[in-house]
Enzyme design. Structure first.
Site, PDB file in Angstrom:
ATOM      1  N   GLY A   7     -15.192 -14.798  -3.722  1.00  0.00           N
ATOM      2  CA  GLY A   7     -13.831 -14.411  -3.711  1.00  0.00           C
ATOM      3  C   GLY A   7     -13.473 -13.757  -2.212  1.00  0.00           C
ATOM      4  O   GLY A   7     -13.636 -12.417  -2.077  1.00  0.00           O
ATOM      5  N   LYS A 187      -6.017   2.661 -12.276  1.00  0.00           N
ATOM      6  CA  LYS A 187      -5.709   1.544 -11.231  1.00  0.00           C
ATOM      7  C   LYS A 187      -4.617   0.829 -11.767  1.00  0.00           C
ATOM      8  O   LYS A 187      -3.716   0.622 -10.933  1.00  0.00           O
ATOM      9  CB  LYS A 187      -7.098   1.036 -10.597  1.00  0.00           C
ATOM     10  CG  LYS A 187      -6.643  -0.241  -9.780  1.00  0.00           C
ATOM     11  CD  LYS A 187      -6.428   0.465  -8.536  1.00  0.00           C
ATOM     12  CE  LYS A 187      -5.913  -0.530  -7.264  1.00  0.00           C
ATOM     13  NZ  LYS A 187      -6.921  -1.393  -6.752  1.00  0.00           N
ATOM     14  N   ASN A 191      -0.791  -0.351 -10.132  1.00  0.00           N
ATOM     15  CA  ASN A 191      -0.576  -1.629  -9.852  1.00  0.00           C
ATOM     16  C   ASN A 191       0.725  -1.872 -11.001  1.00  0.00           C
ATOM     17  O   ASN A 191       1.600  -2.589 -10.163  1.00  0.00           O
ATOM     18  CB  ASN A 191      -1.561  -2.724 -10.234  1.00  0.00           C
ATOM     19  CG  ASN A 191      -2.771  -2.376  -9.298  1.00  0.00           C
ATOM     20  OD1 ASN A 191      -3.976  -2.537  -9.895  1.00  0.00           O
ATOM     21  ND2 ASN A 191      -2.449  -2.429  -7.918  1.00  0.00           N
ATOM     22  N   ASN A 205       5.166  -1.017   0.075  1.00  0.00           N
ATOM     23  CA  ASN A 205       4.832  -0.234  -1.138  1.00  0.00           C
ATOM     24  C   ASN A 205       5.683   1.162  -0.627  1.00  0.00           C
ATOM     25  O   ASN A 205       6.226   1.667  -1.873  1.00  0.00           O
ATOM     26  CB  ASN A 205       3.429   0.328  -0.944  1.00  0.00           C
ATOM     27  CG  ASN A 205       2.596  -0.915  -1.295  1.00  0.00           C
ATOM     28  OD1 ASN A 205       3.173  -1.973  -1.740  1.00  0.00           O
ATOM     29  ND2 ASN A 205       1.236  -0.699  -1.448  1.00  0.00           N
ATOM     30  N   ASN A 254       1.696  -0.910   3.749  1.00  0.00           N
ATOM     31  CA  ASN A 254       1.216  -2.278   2.969  1.00  0.00           C
ATOM     32  C   ASN A 254       2.346  -2.959   2.324  1.00  0.00           C
ATOM     33  O   ASN A 254       3.207  -2.299   1.534  1.00  0.00           O
ATOM     34  CB  ASN A 254       0.176  -1.923   1.853  1.00  0.00           C
ATOM     35  CG  ASN A 254      -1.165  -1.632   2.635  1.00  0.00           C
ATOM     36  OD1 ASN A 254      -1.158  -1.532   3.913  1.00  0.00           O
ATOM     37  ND2 ASN A 254      -2.174  -1.500   1.767  1.00  0.00           N
ATOM     38  N   SER A 257      -0.605  -6.410  -3.050  1.00  0.00           N
ATOM     39  CA  SER A 257      -1.113  -7.723  -3.072  1.00  0.00           C
ATOM     40  C   SER A 257      -0.245  -8.796  -3.771  1.00  0.00           C
ATOM     41  O   SER A 257      -0.392  -9.928  -3.403  1.00  0.00           O
ATOM     42  CB  SER A 257      -2.450  -7.506  -3.793  1.00  0.00           C
ATOM     43  OG  SER A 257      -2.436  -6.899  -5.172  1.00  0.00           O
TER      44      SER A 257
END
Ligand code: KPL
Length: 306
Positions: A7, A187, A191, A205, A254, A257
């Site tokens: 990946g 984590k 998220n 963010n 950022n 994702s």
């Protein structure tokens, strides 16, 4: 050390590059042929803090070209882990270690199916990376990497310690922890509090902190998840909501994702983040309306991609 990265998106390419720069023999494996071709032809270009460097690396769309690796790093989207698990097992062979630093829940479990679970490590990283195009990434933020053994056994813990020391020696500041499940939940909560909200509202963010309404939405999603963690006997940090805000601040510039995924009309990791809470809540008979709504809205966006 011979390392295969399964990946090679932004994060996989970044970790592969950092390990290659430390003198390791690194292969990038990805199904994205344009990226693989660009890396093989012109190298991997990394933008960081206004500077650019290019690194010669080997990349492939055919994992059999790599042979056996001592360390297999998994960075596919969590929705692709089941498919990547076969390649990971083959690449690791009878002795190699498999390490997932992916977002979302369920990755280590899938990787441990069918291989010696003591060779599966899981962890989290706060490095930030953005894919700029084939062969080009931006290293958007430097942060800590933490690793733990999926099987809480002595050999598993020893391997987690060895790999975190190896990462630190390779210039990737890392530590190992005994309780990897709490680490993954920590984590997950980040998220849960950041990704879907930023993806749905097209903000970065840090902008999540600008309005009380988005702070509140984030807090409510995280508090629902903390309730589920409690029912599952998972210990989470007391200041989990403040920690989510602190990460939003630290990664202010950022795009999350999931934000990058929806911007590029790619499948997101919603199923293994907020969707994981929805499934566990259903099993436990606990209402989680905020996570249910965030999940449904992201899934609706995905369904209507052009
Ligand atoms: O992990 C992240 C992600 O975007 O998936 C954070 C920490 C929110 C950084 O953007």
């Amino acid at each position: 050390m011979k390392i295969a990265v399964v990946g090679a998106g932004a994060m996989g390419s970044l970790f592969g590059a950092m390990l290659a720069e430390a003198g390791n023999k690194v292969w990038l494996y990805d199904v994205w042929a344009d990226h693989v071709q660009a890396v093989n032809k012109d190298g991997l270009t990394i933008e960081q803090g206004g500077k650019t460097r290019t690194l010669r690396m080997e990349a492939t769309t055919a994992p059999e070209q790599i042979g056996q690796a001592e360390l297999v790093l998994i960075f596919v989207k969590s929705t692709q882990t089941a498919a990547a698990a076969d390649s990971a097992r083959t690449l690791a062979g009878p002795d190699g270690i498999v390490l997932t630093l992916q977002n979302g829940m369920g990755n280590a479990n899938l990787l441990a199916e069918g291989m010696d679970a003591e060779r599966v490590l899981a962890g989290t990283t706060s490095h930030g990376a953005t894919m700029l195009g084939p062969g080009r990434i931006r290293h958007a933020g430097v942060g800590a990497t933490t690793i733990g053994a999926w099987a809480a056994t002595e050999p598993g813990r020893r391997r987690a310690g060895q790999i975190s020391d190896f990462f630190t020696r390779s210039g990737i500041e890392s530590k190992s922890v005994a309780d990897v499940r709490s680490l993954l939940w920590s984590k997950l909560l980040i998220n849960i509090g950041i990704n879907a909200i930023t993806a749905l509202t097209a903000i970065k963010n840090g902008q999540l902190l600008d309005l009380e309404i988005t702070r509140k939405l984030s807090r409510m999603a995280v508090e629902e998840a903390i309730q589920i963690a409690g029912k599952m006997n998972i210990t989470v940090r007391d200041d989990a909501v403040d920690h989510v805000y602190a990460v939003a601040e630290a990664t202010a510039a950022n795009r999350s994702s999931m934000g990058q995924d929806v911007d590029n009309q790619r499948q997101t990791e919603i199923e293994t983040i907020n969707g994981y809470i929805v499934r566990e809540a259903e099993r436990l008979g606990v209402p989680v309306p905020v996570n249910e709504t965030l999940t449904a809205l992201v899934q609706t966006m995905e369904y209507h991609y052009k």
